[in-house]
Motif scaffolding. Sequence first.
Motif, mmCIF file in Angstrom:
data_model
loop_
_atom_site.group_PDB
_atom_site.id
_atom_site.type_symbol
_atom_site.label_atom_id
_atom_site.label_comp_id
_atom_site.label_asym_id
_atom_site.label_seq_id
_atom_site.Cartn_x
_atom_site.Cartn_y
_atom_site.Cartn_z
ATOM 1 N N SER A 1 5.332 18.471 4.897
ATOM 2 C CA SER A 1 3.946 18.198 5.242
ATOM 3 C C SER A 1 3.204 17.646 4.034
ATOM 4 O O SER A 1 3.568 17.920 2.889
ATOM 5 N N ALA A 2 2.179 16.866 4.301
ATOM 6 C CA ALA A 2 1.380 16.275 3.233
ATOM 7 C C ALA A 2 -0.022 16.018 3.759
ATOM 8 O O ALA A 2 -0.232 15.895 4.972
ATOM 9 N N PRO A 3 -1.003 15.911 2.873
ATOM 10 C CA PRO A 3 -2.361 15.594 3.313
ATOM 11 C C PRO A 3 -2.418 14.220 3.970
ATOM 12 O O PRO A 3 -1.607 13.339 3.687
ATOM 13 N N VAL A 4 -3.383 14.057 4.847
ATOM 14 C CA VAL A 4 -3.647 12.746 5.437
ATOM 15 C C VAL A 4 -4.315 11.859 4.383
ATOM 16 O O VAL A 4 -5.286 12.263 3.752
ATOM 17 N N VAL A 5 -3.785 10.667 4.191
ATOM 18 C CA VAL A 5 -4.344 9.734 3.212
ATOM 19 C C VAL A 5 -5.488 8.969 3.858
ATOM 20 O O VAL A 5 -5.298 8.265 4.860
ATOM 21 N N LEU A 6 -6.662 9.111 3.295
ATOM 22 C CA LEU A 6 -7.870 8.506 3.848
ATOM 23 C C LEU A 6 -7.709 7.006 4.036
ATOM 24 O O LEU A 6 -7.417 6.279 3.086
ATOM 25 N N GLY A 7 -7.866 6.520 5.264
ATOM 26 C CA GLY A 7 -7.827 5.092 5.543
ATOM 27 C C GLY A 7 -6.462 4.516 5.784
ATOM 28 O O GLY A 7 -6.340 3.341 6.130
ATOM 29 N N ALA A 8 -5.385 5.321 5.621
ATOM 30 C CA ALA A 8 -4.035 4.777 5.793
ATOM 31 C C ALA A 8 -3.752 4.501 7.270
ATOM 32 O O ALA A 8 -4.139 5.269 8.150
ATOM 33 N N GLN A 9 -3.054 3.420 7.525
ATOM 34 C CA GLN A 9 -2.594 3.112 8.879
ATOM 35 C C GLN A 9 -1.282 3.824 9.184
ATOM 36 O O GLN A 9 -0.999 4.177 10.322
ATOM 37 N N ILE B 1 4.258 10.512 -0.992
ATOM 38 C CA ILE B 1 3.718 9.912 0.229
ATOM 39 C C ILE B 1 3.812 8.406 0.090
ATOM 40 O O ILE B 1 3.244 7.821 -0.831
ATOM 41 N N ASP B 2 4.548 7.767 0.982
ATOM 42 C CA ASP B 2 4.602 6.310 1.067
ATOM 43 C C ASP B 2 3.835 5.874 2.301
ATOM 44 O O ASP B 2 3.875 6.553 3.337
ATOM 45 N N GLY B 3 3.168 4.731 2.215
ATOM 46 C CA GLY B 3 2.428 4.272 3.379
ATOM 47 C C GLY B 3 1.760 2.944 3.130
ATOM 48 O O GLY B 3 2.019 2.274 2.126
ATOM 49 N N TYR B 4 0.864 2.571 4.049
ATOM 50 C CA TYR B 4 0.108 1.332 3.876
ATOM 51 C C TYR B 4 -1.241 1.444 4.569
ATOM 52 O O TYR B 4 -1.427 2.194 5.528
ATOM 53 N N PHE B 5 -2.180 0.686 4.019
ATOM 54 C CA PHE B 5 -3.502 0.557 4.598
ATOM 55 C C PHE B 5 -3.515 -0.626 5.567
ATOM 56 O O PHE B 5 -2.637 -1.503 5.494
ATOM 57 N N PRO B 6 -4.471 -0.695 6.491
ATOM 58 C CA PRO B 6 -4.541 -1.836 7.399
ATOM 59 C C PRO B 6 -4.611 -3.158 6.640
ATOM 60 O O PRO B 6 -5.383 -3.297 5.687
ATOM 61 N N ASP B 7 -3.799 -4.110 7.031
ATOM 62 C CA ASP B 7 -3.762 -5.433 6.407
ATOM 63 C C ASP B 7 -3.008 -6.347 7.369
ATOM 64 O O ASP B 7 -2.181 -5.875 8.150
ATOM 65 N N ASN B 8 -3.288 -7.643 7.309
ATOM 66 C CA ASN B 8 -2.582 -8.557 8.217
ATOM 67 C C ASN B 8 -1.666 -9.522 7.477
ATOM 68 O O ASN B 8 -1.202 -10.502 8.064
ATOM 69 N N SER B 9 -1.384 -9.268 6.201
ATOM 70 C CA SER B 9 -0.426 -10.109 5.477
ATOM 71 C C SER B 9 0.870 -9.326 5.282
ATOM 72 O O SER B 9 0.893 -8.097 5.323
ATOM 73 N N THR B 10 1.965 -10.061 5.055
ATOM 74 C CA THR B 10 3.303 -9.457 5.149
ATOM 75 C C THR B 10 4.218 -9.853 4.006
ATOM 76 O O THR B 10 5.415 -10.017 4.196
ATOM 77 N N THR B 11 3.683 -9.974 2.776
ATOM 78 C CA THR B 11 4.534 -10.404 1.670
ATOM 79 C C THR B 11 5.379 -9.268 1.102
ATOM 80 O O THR B 11 6.342 -9.516 0.389
ATOM 81 N N ASN B 12 5.017 -8.014 1.381
ATOM 82 C CA ASN B 12 5.735 -6.867 0.816
ATOM 83 C C ASN B 12 6.755 -6.357 1.827
ATOM 84 O O ASN B 12 6.401 -5.823 2.883
ATOM 85 N N THR B 13 8.032 -6.508 1.492
ATOM 86 C CA THR B 13 9.111 -6.079 2.388
ATOM 87 C C THR B 13 9.659 -4.697 2.044
ATOM 88 O O THR B 13 10.608 -4.241 2.682
ATOM 89 N N ASN B 14 9.095 -4.028 1.038
ATOM 90 C CA ASN B 14 9.565 -2.684 0.702
ATOM 91 C C ASN B 14 9.511 -1.770 1.925
ATOM 92 O O ASN B 14 8.617 -1.893 2.770
ATOM 93 N N ASN B 15 10.451 -0.867 2.000
ATOM 94 C CA ASN B 15 10.547 0.126 3.076
ATOM 95 C C ASN B 15 10.869 -0.480 4.435
ATOM 96 O O ASN B 15 10.832 0.208 5.445
ATOM 97 N N GLY B 16 11.160 -1.787 4.470
ATOM 98 C CA GLY B 16 11.424 -2.445 5.734
ATOM 99 C C GLY B 16 10.180 -2.640 6.570
ATOM 100 O O GLY B 16 10.277 -2.917 7.772
ATOM 101 N N TRP B 17 8.993 -2.513 5.950
ATOM 102 C CA TRP B 17 7.758 -2.562 6.717
ATOM 103 C C TRP B 17 7.193 -3.969 6.880
ATOM 104 O O TRP B 17 6.418 -4.206 7.807
#
Length: 437
Positions: A35-43, A88-104
């Motif tokens: 378990s981990a805290p919810v990251v503010l604003g993360a998608q 904690i790994d994650g991402y914030f809302p964004d519509n660009s896709t240059t980062n392929t880390n984590n297969g995301w």
Amino acid sequence: MPPAPSRTHIATVTAIVVVAGAMTVGHAAGTPGCSAPVVLGAQFQIASCLDDLTTAGTVATGHTVPADWAGLHPAGARNPSGVPGTQIDGYFPDNSTTNTNNGWNHDSQFVIRLPEHWNGGLVVTGSPGNRRQYANDFVISDWVLAQGYAFAATDKGNTGADFFRDDVAPGDAMAEWNSRVTQLTVAAQATVAQRYGRPAAHTYMAGLSNGGYLVRWQLENAPWLYDGGVDWEGALWTDVDNLLTVLPKAIANYPESQSNPAARDAIVAAGFDAESQPLWEYHDKTYWELTQRIYREEFDPTYAGADADYDYASRPRAVHDAVARIALTGRIQRPLLTIHGTLDTLLPIGHDSDVYAAMIRDQGRADLHRYYRIEGGNHVDGLYDIHPTLLRPMLPCFRSAFTALESWTAAGQSPPPNATVPRSDAGDPANSCALGN
């Protein structure tokens, strides 16, 4: 892409979070039941409880990407290990896709590390160059985690050599870097408070190269979030001194510099130390033209000439206005320690940190700044392994500067005065650096 979110929006946005127990692609599989805290604003976020948050452990478990930090440290650097905690790994809302880390295939990725034994502090970083969120794992994260700090890093919202495509208007992509760091800092501070039951007593910003620029910008524009920062040869952006005013001269003169003294002198006159000449061939092949092109594309996409012929001063007003959007002023509002190598062959010290130190003095903020010119330091420590008699590593000097910042902000102990730190052949250069007596 849409404009980067404002600080007000960042601070109030409702988090939309998916916490998954496992992943089918990518390297950062979560730990079932962690378990981990919810990251503010993360998608999206995913939590992993790890026996070791440092690279000694995360390389083996797949919770870092060594390619992100390749070449940034000397081979002989010693790092601590054995720091248990939650990643904690994650991402914030964004519509660009240059980062392929984590297969995301999703930008605005972040990593937050929460050590089991917390010292009450938080260190926030942005990536150097156009690298991704794990770029500071070896040079910053390992060391501060071992001291008990929580650690947070972002990819800045766009990555890679085509980062400039992530914009609508010139300068948008770089402006996003600044807002994404602010966004992460707010989110990381909230995450830390949730995890440990109290806010961080101290939040520090640290970074290398473009990451150092981000430190400068944050302490000028969002100082309320930080207690201070360490700027490791940050990029300087003003209307007089920037990459676009320096690199064309090196690109234009390098082909003849080996045989023509006038061409060699022109590179030196552009700000490159004459002693750095053994490094020019490597930088010509690897850094100068590529760097000039991608930042020129960011601020001046209509230019159709050769990089060697580029004359920033004569370009249209709109180009200068685009640079002004992200330019530095020197008006820092929190303590800042700057280190910069005298043999930096990408961001020459005379047109970068020497200038920025003068800007800070002109703003009447010299009491908040310490500046250490590291004799023999280069822009990336990986070149020390190839040129051990010419260069010295910057990494241990960063660690000394960070320790001095801690003492300055937490104990009121003044750092060593501004100095050019002489190179010494004694001791272990990859692991020791004294900023003063």
